[in-house]
Write a protein that holds these residues in place. Structure first.
Motif, PDB file in Angstrom:
ATOM      1  N   GLU A 100      37.107 -48.672  71.479  1.00  0.00           N
ATOM      2  CA  GLU A 100      38.000 -49.361  72.418  1.00  0.00           C
ATOM      3  C   GLU A 100      37.544 -49.135  73.860  1.00  0.00           C
ATOM      4  N   TYR A 104      36.587 -51.926  76.476  1.00  0.00           N
ATOM      5  CA  TYR A 104      37.306 -51.984  77.745  1.00  0.00           C
ATOM      6  C   TYR A 104      36.326 -52.088  78.916  1.00  0.00           C
ATOM      7  N   GLU A 117      41.699 -65.000  74.770  1.00  0.00           N
ATOM      8  CA  GLU A 117      41.751 -63.889  73.814  1.00  0.00           C
ATOM      9  C   GLU A 117      41.201 -62.612  74.442  1.00  0.00           C
ATOM     10  N   ASP A 120      43.721 -61.239  76.925  1.00  0.00           N
ATOM     11  CA  ASP A 120      44.800 -60.552  76.212  1.00  0.00           C
ATOM     12  C   ASP A 120      44.341 -59.194  75.687  1.00  0.00           C
ATOM     13  N   GLU A 121      43.122 -59.154  75.152  1.00  0.00           N
ATOM     14  CA  GLU A 121      42.577 -57.894  74.642  1.00  0.00           C
ATOM     15  C   GLU A 121      42.422 -56.885  75.782  1.00  0.00           C
ATOM     16  N   TYR A 122      41.902 -57.343  76.921  1.00  0.00           N
ATOM     17  CA  TYR A 122      41.744 -56.468  78.082  1.00  0.00           C
ATOM     18  C   TYR A 122      43.095 -55.912  78.535  1.00  0.00           C
ATOM     19  N   LEU A 123      44.084 -56.774  78.660  1.00  0.00           N
ATOM     20  CA  LEU A 123      45.408 -56.330  79.107  1.00  0.00           C
ATOM     21  C   LEU A 123      46.034 -55.350  78.125  1.00  0.00           C
ATOM     22  N   SER A 124      45.844 -55.577  76.847  1.00  0.00           N
ATOM     23  CA  SER A 124      46.368 -54.670  75.825  1.00  0.00           C
ATOM     24  C   SER A 124      45.715 -53.288  75.927  1.00  0.00           C
ATOM     25  N   LEU A 125      44.379 -53.253  76.053  1.00  0.00           N
ATOM     26  CA  LEU A 125      43.669 -51.978  76.198  1.00  0.00           C
ATOM     27  C   LEU A 125      44.043 -51.286  77.504  1.00  0.00           C
ATOM     28  N   ASP A 126      44.173 -52.068  78.568  1.00  0.00           N
ATOM     29  CA  ASP A 126      44.530 -51.517  79.870  1.00  0.00           C
ATOM     30  C   ASP A 126      45.916 -50.872  79.827  1.00  0.00           C
ATOM     31  N   GLU A 127      46.845 -51.551  79.207  1.00  0.00           N
ATOM     32  CA  GLU A 127      48.203 -51.009  79.094  1.00  0.00           C
ATOM     33  C   GLU A 127      48.210 -49.734  78.245  1.00  0.00           C
ATOM     34  N   LYS A 128      47.500 -49.758  77.145  1.00  0.00           N
ATOM     35  CA  LYS A 128      47.441 -48.601  76.249  1.00  0.00           C
ATOM     36  C   LYS A 128      46.873 -47.378  76.979  1.00  0.00           C
TER      37      LYS A 128
END
Length: 151
Positions: A100, A104, A117, A120-128
């Motif tokens: 990940e 990222y 896509e 969205d993947e970037y934002l999800s990893l960034d938030e996590k």
């Protein structure tokens, strides 16, 4: 986990032959090579002593565990508690796996256009990662306020 770079003893080969009335002999130099287990090849260069080869392997393995970041970015990310290491001593973003973290970094490159896509993947990893980073900073703050330094 197996290290990427390993020391291999160089195979000593001696070739002999006859030229005219003289015997000839050619030998390959003794020593050690560094083998890249990912690319399945020996790296260029040779080391006369085992300790020299092991020291170079250790350096290469340490460097291969780092994420592809420049020194300035790495310094900033360390300062804001964004980087850590996993159980294999590989550099990661806090809260993310190595895979990940690599993804990222790849998605963080501002020079390329991202699909929806990928965004969205970037934002999800960034938030996590940022949620976990805030927990680390909160825990450090709690330790400092509960155990203030004595002057």
């Amino acid at each position: 986990m197996e290290p990427r770079y390993k020391v291999k003893r160089k195979i000593h080969v001696e070739l002999t032959g006859v030229e005219g009335a003289r015997r000839t002999s050619k030998a390959s130099p003794e020593g050690h090579d560094v083998y890249d287990t990912l690319e399945k090849r020996n790296l260029p260069g040779q080391y006369e002593t085992l300790s020299d080869a092991e020291a170079h392997c250790e350096l290469l393995n340490r460097e291969s565990n780092k994420l592809p970041l420049d020194d300035q970015s790495r310094a900033l990310l360390n300062e804001i508690r964004a980087l850590n290491t996993d159980q294999f001593d590989r550099e990661i973003f806090v809260g993310l796996t190595r895979e990940e973290s690599e993804r990222y970094v790849a998605l963080s490159v501002a020079t390329r256009h991202k699909s929806l896509e990928e965004q969205d993947e970037y934002l999800s990893l960034d938030e996590k990662y940022n949620n976990e980073r805030m927990q680390v900073i909160g825990a450090e703050h709690l330790l400092r306020t509960e155990n203030p330094p004595i002057h």
